[in-house]
Design an enzyme around this catalytic site. Structure first.
Site, PDB file in Angstrom:
ATOM      1  N   ASP A 141       0.862  -1.167   0.000  1.00 46.59           N
ATOM      2  CA  ASP A 141       0.000   0.000   0.000  1.00 46.59           C
ATOM      3  C   ASP A 141       0.908   1.230   0.000  1.00 46.59           C
ATOM      4  O   ASP A 141       1.862   1.281   0.770  1.00 46.59           O
ATOM      5  CB  ASP A 141      -0.856  -0.017   1.280  1.00 46.59           C
ATOM      6  CG  ASP A 141      -2.305   0.319   1.011  1.00 46.59           C
ATOM      7  OD1 ASP A 141      -2.537   1.339   0.360  1.00 46.59           O
ATOM      8  OD2 ASP A 141      -3.191  -0.436   1.468  1.00 46.59           O
ATOM      9  N   ASP A 243      -3.061   4.532  -2.509  1.00 51.49           N
ATOM     10  CA  ASP A 243      -4.151   4.919  -1.621  1.00 51.49           C
ATOM     11  C   ASP A 243      -4.607   6.357  -1.869  1.00 51.49           C
ATOM     12  O   ASP A 243      -3.781   7.276  -1.887  1.00 51.49           O
ATOM     13  CB  ASP A 243      -3.653   4.784  -0.174  1.00 51.49           C
ATOM     14  CG  ASP A 243      -4.702   5.154   0.846  1.00 51.49           C
ATOM     15  OD1 ASP A 243      -5.579   4.320   1.112  1.00 51.49           O
ATOM     16  OD2 ASP A 243      -4.643   6.290   1.379  1.00 51.49           O
ATOM     17  N   GLU A 297      -6.361   3.420  -6.251  1.00 49.03           N
ATOM     18  CA  GLU A 297      -7.573   3.281  -5.450  1.00 49.03           C
ATOM     19  C   GLU A 297      -8.588   4.203  -6.114  1.00 49.03           C
ATOM     20  O   GLU A 297      -8.396   5.412  -6.148  1.00 49.03           O
ATOM     21  CB  GLU A 297      -7.385   3.683  -3.996  1.00 49.03           C
ATOM     22  CG  GLU A 297      -8.677   3.425  -3.214  1.00 49.03           C
ATOM     23  CD  GLU A 297      -8.757   4.063  -1.845  1.00 49.03           C
ATOM     24  OE1 GLU A 297      -8.035   5.019  -1.575  1.00 49.03           O
ATOM     25  OE2 GLU A 297      -9.594   3.595  -1.052  1.00 49.03           O
ATOM     26  N   HIS A 363     -10.887  -3.792   3.116  1.00 47.15           N
ATOM     27  CA  HIS A 363     -10.849  -3.374   4.529  1.00 47.15           C
ATOM     28  C   HIS A 363     -11.706  -2.146   4.809  1.00 47.15           C
ATOM     29  O   HIS A 363     -11.846  -1.763   5.973  1.00 47.15           O
ATOM     30  CB  HIS A 363      -9.401  -3.097   4.915  1.00 47.15           C
ATOM     31  CG  HIS A 363      -8.861  -1.916   4.152  1.00 47.15           C
ATOM     32  ND1 HIS A 363      -8.658  -1.951   2.782  1.00 47.15           N
ATOM     33  CD2 HIS A 363      -8.544  -0.657   4.543  1.00 47.15           C
ATOM     34  CE1 HIS A 363      -8.218  -0.780   2.376  1.00 47.15           C
ATOM     35  NE2 HIS A 363      -8.134   0.036   3.415  1.00 47.15           N
ATOM     36  N   ASP A 364     -12.226  -1.485   3.782  1.00 46.34           N
ATOM     37  CA  ASP A 364     -13.092  -0.326   3.995  1.00 46.34           C
ATOM     38  C   ASP A 364     -14.570  -0.682   3.865  1.00 46.34           C
ATOM     39  O   ASP A 364     -15.425   0.208   3.839  1.00 46.34           O
ATOM     40  CB  ASP A 364     -12.770   0.775   2.968  1.00 46.34           C
ATOM     41  CG  ASP A 364     -11.405   1.391   3.195  1.00 46.34           C
ATOM     42  OD1 ASP A 364     -10.983   1.502   4.360  1.00 46.34           O
ATOM     43  OD2 ASP A 364     -10.745   1.756   2.201  1.00 46.34           O
TER      44      ASP A 364
HETATM   45  C1  GLC Z   1      -8.126   4.777   1.771  1.00 43.72           C
HETATM   46  C2  GLC Z   1      -7.964   3.551   2.630  1.00 43.72           C
HETATM   47  C3  GLC Z   1      -8.668   3.761   3.922  1.00 43.72           C
HETATM   48  C4  GLC Z   1      -8.066   4.949   4.618  1.00 43.72           C
HETATM   49  C5  GLC Z   1      -8.091   6.185   3.730  1.00 43.72           C
HETATM   50  C6  GLC Z   1      -7.171   7.240   4.265  1.00 43.72           C
HETATM   51  O1  GLC Z   1      -9.433   4.962   1.380  1.00 43.72           O
HETATM   52  O2  GLC Z   1      -8.390   2.425   1.942  1.00 43.72           O
HETATM   53  O3  GLC Z   1      -8.598   2.639   4.752  1.00 43.72           O
HETATM   54  O4  GLC Z   1      -8.759   5.219   5.805  1.00 43.72           O
HETATM   55  O5  GLC Z   1      -7.628   5.898   2.424  1.00 43.72           O
HETATM   56  O6  GLC Z   1      -5.826   6.877   4.063  1.00 43.72           O
END
Ligand code: GLC
Ligand code: CA
Length: 590
Positions: A141, A243, A297, A363-364
């Site tokens: 990541d 990310d 992402e 994970h989100d």
């Molecule tokens: C992305 C991640 C998430 C995180 C956010 C801030 O969306 O997947 O888990 O909280 O970025 O970094």
């Protein structure tokens, strides 16, 4: 700025905003002009990352090796053979860099360090070697829209207006008045500007106050990031997941947003003016020099953005990760017709150029089987297997979230104290302060909270599901006595063994990776049917998304049944297939 309007909007749309923030805006697809892509040659270039089956590991919850209740790298190392046994070919591991953990590692204080709870640099080396010895690639990541406020860059930046690090972040001098409003998803007041008295200025944070946004307009900052990426690429990692990257480029004049922006605020913060330029630069400096893949992402605001991010000729990123599909499931359910439309639209958009990720959880998100299947005991396993079949038979690279191979379900906490997720807790306090509907909020979280997808991995039926000898950082789902890997190992028909079967099936059938996708029986509200075809080979996939028997009239003469999520198949009557609840079948057809 109409603050009341924003407040009202936030109160009533928390769920939607949560989801929207992680995903590109939808609805602008009209702008997408097919003609600009149709001249391109089909994307038939073979690449390892197109053929990969990516398994996502949430390290904090995967396996704890030392009893502190927090999963760690040694824990993952102890499960390398399990990973190998799944047949997956790559892992994406959520951030394990040094971090004060305001947002579980998405707030990084040292991009070259390892989070102390997770282990050491030596552990990292052992893990990478262990994966590579098993022919599994590692995707890291890369969290570079923002850092932690505890990163040395930020400490320096905040210390004085003349610091050489000042321009590593976005500052607004308070003598110029209050900066134009910017929405923050994680901030307790949803205000992305935080006043800092040290230098009498505000800094920008789209996420929490402990996640200040890095200033990508500064070439020095960009070079620092490329150096970090090279550092990990030199160590031999195989890819980066970028990310929140679509927010990196900003219009640093910070214009006042027009009235009504709150309906579509992502449009104003995503895909900033220089984003493509930075990605090209990153590609030139890093991706082109190492054999690493890159996955965004999100996928931008429009289909055109999505193409521009991953069109191979443009030399930016390798694949998009569009959220429209995973966003379909709402607390009150979803329609399969909508689901089919969305996945078909994205497939056709990438039929000729660019590449896509296929996923139903991460994970989100809350758990796949709870949101898209049916997690009641009668249908949990079968609906989960059906969803697994879907993910593994679509064009695009499958990303499969850890625990879904066991059909792990939402935990559905009753009390806010049980949640650990920072934005959820902030939102709760915010609603408390503003007289929001806390009961409704907590009910919704039972379906949508990210913590549902973060409960510890259920390894066996011993204490804490075999995750940890100490008290886990987040409660273990009490259903671990029934749902766990050890029990499923022994059962040939378990979701776990079915997952292995379908993964192997995909690997043995390149038509599932590169073959053309065609939707059949489009208007059927219960059944999703499609073919994948290439070089004279044609597979028909038929999925019943409902808890009742369902039928589909397909004008295809059915061929050989190759795979079924029920132990034995029902009989096939002429051209009419009767599918049992959540049944999934793969046929070879002529
Ligand atoms: C992305 C991640 C998430 C995180 C956010 C801030 O969306 O997947 O888990 O909280 O970025 O970094
Ligand atoms: Ca630990």
């Amino acid at each position: 700025m109409n603050f009341l309007k924003i407040l009202t909007f936030v109160l009533y749309n928390t769920y939607d905003i949560m989801k929207k923030f992680f995903l590109p805006i939808l609805g602008l697809f009209m702008l997408f002009s097919k003609s600009s892509f149709s001249q391109k040659k089909p994307e038939t270039d073979k690449k390892w990352w197109k053929e990969a089956v990516v398994y996502q590991i949430y390290p904090r919850s995967f396996k704890d090796s030392n009893g502190d209740g927090i999963g760690d790298l040694k824990g993952i190392i102890s499960k390398l053979d399990y990973l190998k046994s799944l047949g997956i070919t790559a892992v994406w591991i959520n951030p394990f860099y040094s971090s004060p953990n305001d947002d579980n590692g998405y707030d990084i204080s040292d991009y070259r360090g390892i989070m102390k709870e997770f282990g050491t640099k030596e552990d990292f080396d052992v893990l990478l070697k262990g994966l590579h010895d098993r022919n599994i690639k590692m995707v890291m990541d890369l969290v570079v829209n923002h850092s932690s406020d505890e990163h040395d860059w930020f400490k320096q930046s905040r210390s004085s207006r003349t610091s050489p690090y000042r321009d590593y972040y976005h500052w607004w001098p308070a003598e110029n008045g209050k900066p134009p409003y910017r929405y923050s998803l994680f901030d307790i007041n949803h205000d992305a500007w935080k006043y800092d008295s040290t230098t009498n200025a505000y800094y920008l944070h789209y996420f929490s106050t402990k996640q200040p946004d890095l200033n990508w307009e500064n070439p020095k900052l960009r070079q620092e990031i490329y150096d970090v990426m090279k550092f990990w690429a030199e160590k031999g990692i195989d890819g980066f997941r970028l990310d929140a990257f679509q927010f990196a480029s900003k219009d640093t004049t910070f214009p006042v947003w027009p009235d009504g922006y709150e309906k579509d605020f992502i449009k104003y913060i995503a895909m900033g003016p220089h984003l493509h330029q930075y990605l090209k630069e990153m590609n030139e400096q890093v991706f082109s020099k190492y054999n690493v893949m890159s996955v965004a992402e999100g996928a931008g605001n429009t289909m055109e953005d999505a193409h521009n991010l991953v069109d191979a000729d443009r030399k930016e990123l390798n694949m998009a990760y569009a959220f429209e599909g995973v966003d379909i499931a709402k607390p009150n359910g979803y329609s399969l017709l909508h689901f089919k439309n969305v996945f078909t639209k994205w497939d056709s958009a990438f039929a000729n150029n660019g590449w896509l990720s296929i996923f139903l959880a991460n994970h989100d998100q809350a758990r796949m089987v709870t949101r898209f299947g049916n997690d009641s005991p009668a249908f949990r396993d079968v609906s989960s297997k059906m969803l697994t079949t879907f993910i593994m038979t679509m064009r695009g690279t499958p990303y499969y979230y850890n625990g879904d191979e066991l059909a792990m379900t939402n935990i559905r906490f009753d009390n806010v104290e049980d949640y650990k997720d920072m934005p959820l807790k902030n939102e709760y306090v915010y609603l408390q302060k503003t007289g929001g509907d806390l009961k409704k909020f907590l009910e919704e979280q039972k379906i949508s909270s990210r913590d549902n997808g973060r409960t510890p991995f259920q390894w066996n039926s011993s204490v804490n599901a075999g995750f940890s000898m100490g008290e886990p950082w987040l409660k273990v789902n009490p259903n671990f006595a029934n749902i766990n890997a050890a029990a499923q190992e022994k059962d040939a028909n378990s979701p776990l063994n079915y997952f292995r079967k379908v993964v192997a099936f995909r690997k043995n059938n390149p038509v599932l990776v590169y073959g053309k996708y065609t939707l059949l029986d489009k208007a059927n509200p219960d059944v999703y049917a499609y073919t994948r075809e290439m070089d004279g080979k044609k597979l028909l996939i038929v999925l019943n998304f409902s808890k009742n028997d369902a039928s589909t009239k397909l004008d295809l003469k059915l061929g050989k049944l190759l795979l079924n999520n029920y132990p034995s198949s029902t009989s096939v009557k002429s051209d009419k297939i009767i599918l049992r609840p959540y049944e999934a079948r793969i046929y070879e057809v002529k």
